[in-house]
Design a protein around this motif. Structure first.
Motif, PDB file in Angstrom:
ATOM      1  N   VAL A   1       0.877  -1.179   0.000  1.00  0.00           N
ATOM      2  CA  VAL A   1       0.000   0.000   0.000  1.00  0.00           C
ATOM      3  C   VAL A   1       0.914   1.229   0.000  1.00  0.00           C
TER       4      VAL A   1
ATOM      5  N   GLY B   1       0.712  10.643  -0.377  1.00  0.00           N
ATOM      6  CA  GLY B   1      -0.497  11.341   0.051  1.00  0.00           C
ATOM      7  C   GLY B   1      -0.882  12.492  -0.865  1.00  0.00           C
ATOM      8  N   ARG B   2      -2.130  12.875  -0.735  1.00  0.00           N
ATOM      9  CA  ARG B   2      -2.691  13.935  -1.562  1.00  0.00           C
ATOM     10  C   ARG B   2      -2.922  15.205  -0.746  1.00  0.00           C
TER      11      ARG B   2
ATOM     12  N   ASP C   1      -5.312   8.095   5.839  1.00  0.00           N
ATOM     13  CA  ASP C   1      -4.850   9.382   5.279  1.00  0.00           C
ATOM     14  C   ASP C   1      -3.354   9.381   4.975  1.00  0.00           C
ATOM     15  N   GLY C   2      -2.601   8.491   5.634  1.00  0.00           N
ATOM     16  CA  GLY C   2      -1.167   8.405   5.348  1.00  0.00           C
ATOM     17  C   GLY C   2      -0.499   9.765   5.374  1.00  0.00           C
ATOM     18  N   PRO C   3       0.460   9.994   4.458  1.00  0.00           N
ATOM     19  CA  PRO C   3       1.160  11.280   4.448  1.00  0.00           C
ATOM     20  C   PRO C   3       0.461  12.332   3.589  1.00  0.00           C
ATOM     21  N   ALA C   4      -0.866  12.328   3.577  1.00  0.00           N
ATOM     22  CA  ALA C   4      -1.609  13.381   2.873  1.00  0.00           C
ATOM     23  C   ALA C   4      -1.489  14.680   3.675  1.00  0.00           C
TER      24      ALA C   4
ATOM     25  N   ASP D   1      -4.351   6.077  10.543  1.00  0.00           N
ATOM     26  CA  ASP D   1      -3.545   5.280   9.614  1.00  0.00           C
ATOM     27  C   ASP D   1      -2.576   4.423  10.432  1.00  0.00           C
ATOM     28  N   PRO D   2      -2.329   3.178   9.992  1.00  0.00           N
ATOM     29  CA  PRO D   2      -1.334   2.370  10.707  1.00  0.00           C
ATOM     30  C   PRO D   2       0.064   2.979  10.629  1.00  0.00           C
ATOM     31  N   LEU D   3       0.307   3.783   9.595  1.00  0.00           N
ATOM     32  CA  LEU D   3       1.605   4.420   9.376  1.00  0.00           C
ATOM     33  C   LEU D   3       1.996   5.353  10.522  1.00  0.00           C
TER      34      LEU D   3
ATOM     35  N   GLU E   1      -6.263   0.926  12.290  1.00  0.00           N
ATOM     36  CA  GLU E   1      -6.423   0.312  10.962  1.00  0.00           C
ATOM     37  C   GLU E   1      -7.770  -0.379  10.844  1.00  0.00           C
ATOM     38  N   LEU E   2      -8.313  -0.310   9.666  1.00  0.00           N
ATOM     39  CA  LEU E   2      -9.533  -1.041   9.345  1.00  0.00           C
ATOM     40  C   LEU E   2      -9.194  -2.525   9.347  1.00  0.00           C
TER      41      LEU E   2
ATOM     42  N   SER F   1      -9.792   7.675   1.109  1.00  0.00           N
ATOM     43  CA  SER F   1      -9.220   7.913  -0.223  1.00  0.00           C
ATOM     44  C   SER F   1      -8.116   6.920  -0.534  1.00  0.00           C
ATOM     45  N   HIS F   2      -8.236   6.276  -1.670  1.00  0.00           N
ATOM     46  CA  HIS F   2      -7.170   5.403  -2.182  1.00  0.00           C
ATOM     47  C   HIS F   2      -6.762   4.305  -1.221  1.00  0.00           C
TER      48      HIS F   2
ATOM     49  N   TYR G   1      -7.306  -7.105  -0.455  1.00  0.00           N
ATOM     50  CA  TYR G   1      -8.268  -7.244   0.650  1.00  0.00           C
ATOM     51  C   TYR G   1      -9.570  -7.794   0.082  1.00  0.00           C
TER      52      TYR G   1
ATOM     53  N   PHE H   1     -13.424  -8.166   4.151  1.00  0.00           N
ATOM     54  CA  PHE H   1     -12.676  -7.042   4.743  1.00  0.00           C
ATOM     55  C   PHE H   1     -13.378  -5.712   4.394  1.00  0.00           C
TER      56      PHE H   1
END
Ligand SMILES: C[S@@+](CC[C@H](N)C(=O)[O-])C[C@H]1O[C@@H](n2cnc3c(N)ncnc32)[C@H](O)[C@@H]1O
Length: 231
Positions: A8, A12-13, A38-41, A58-60, A129-130, A146-147, A156, A160
């Motif tokens: 994954v 990010g956006r 959202d990660g690094p958005a 986010d797990p990140l 995390e989902l 998003s994404h 997944y 899931f």
């Protein structure tokens, strides 16, 4: 410890991209918004600059900013190279070229990193995390994803996705998911069954065209509302 799936992308956006992908309006700014995956958005950071509090999950976020930065730079060139090798797959409207796309992704991660440690201390960046989130029922008006969901349909399974979407509906009155395509630009095979399932449970589910397209043909989002909530 949460698991960070290696395939994954940690890219990010921006707020503007979120605005377009999710058809956000000024009215939405008064609502309680949570972004899942959202990660690094830079969505959260830019919203904060405008005076709006958004929560991102986010797990990140279990990693330090510098580790997230390393992950970003370890994958960005490879992803841009993949984009360059499949030019027909992409709509060069919002981003004018692969170089422009890379610039936008770098600008987003820079804004994210500037905000991350402070925002994490303020509870705006939450590790999670989902398909299961440690968040109280009905805490948010809108959950954005998003994404992540649908895009990684090959990684997944349907179960899931179903559990994740019910989890988002547990914590928010409305759920918006973008895009509806998988990584191979096919419409996710889960779209139809999940719509049937949710409608059967009394939810209002719509597919709406939006003003953002990066994957060719990927300009639709799914909105899901509990019957009786919103318009
Ligand atoms: C392609 S990035 C998208 C980032 C951001 N939403 C955007 O569109 O700019 C996908 C994100 O999903 C996150 N992710 C991976 N597994 C997840 C899970 N089980 N639940 C929530 N997010 C997850 C990844 O860490 C990554 O930050």
């Amino acid at each position: 410890m949460v698991m960070v799936l290696e395939n994954v992308a940690p890219l990010g956006r921006s707020l503007e991209e979120y605005w377009l992908m999710f058809g956000l309006t000024e009215k939405d700014l008064d609502k309680k918004i949570i972004g899942i995956g959202d990660g690094p958005a830079s969505f959260n950071a830019e919203m904060k600059e405008l005076g709006n509090n958004v929560t991102s999950v986010d797990p990140l976020y279990e990693f330090k900013g510098e580790e997230i930065e390393k992950k970003f730079y370890a994958s960005v060139d490879n992803i841009i190279d993949q984009v360059k090798s499949s030019p027909g797959d992409w709509a060069w409207t919002y981003h004018s070229s692969p170089e422009d796309l890379k610039l936008h992704r770098k600008q987003a991660v820079v804004k994210f990193l500037r905000d991350f440690e402070k925002g994490k201390a303020q509870g705006r960046y939450v590790v999670g995390e989902l398909p299961s989130l440690d968040i109280k029922e009905g805490s948010f008006d809108i959950a954005l994803c998003s994404h992540f969901l649908f895009l990684y349909s090959d990684h997944y399974d349907y179960d899931f996705h179903k559990k994740s979407i019910y989890e988002l509906l547990r914590i928010a009155g409305e759920v918006r998911i973008f895009p509806l395509l998988d990584l191979l630009l096919n419409r996710s095979p889960y779209i139809h069954p999940i719509m049937e399932e949710l409608r059967g449970e009394g939810y209002r589910v719509r597919i709406e065209k939006v003003e953002y397209e990066m994957q060719r043909g990927g300009n639709e989002m799914m909105t899901i509302r509990k019957n009786g909530s919103g318009t």
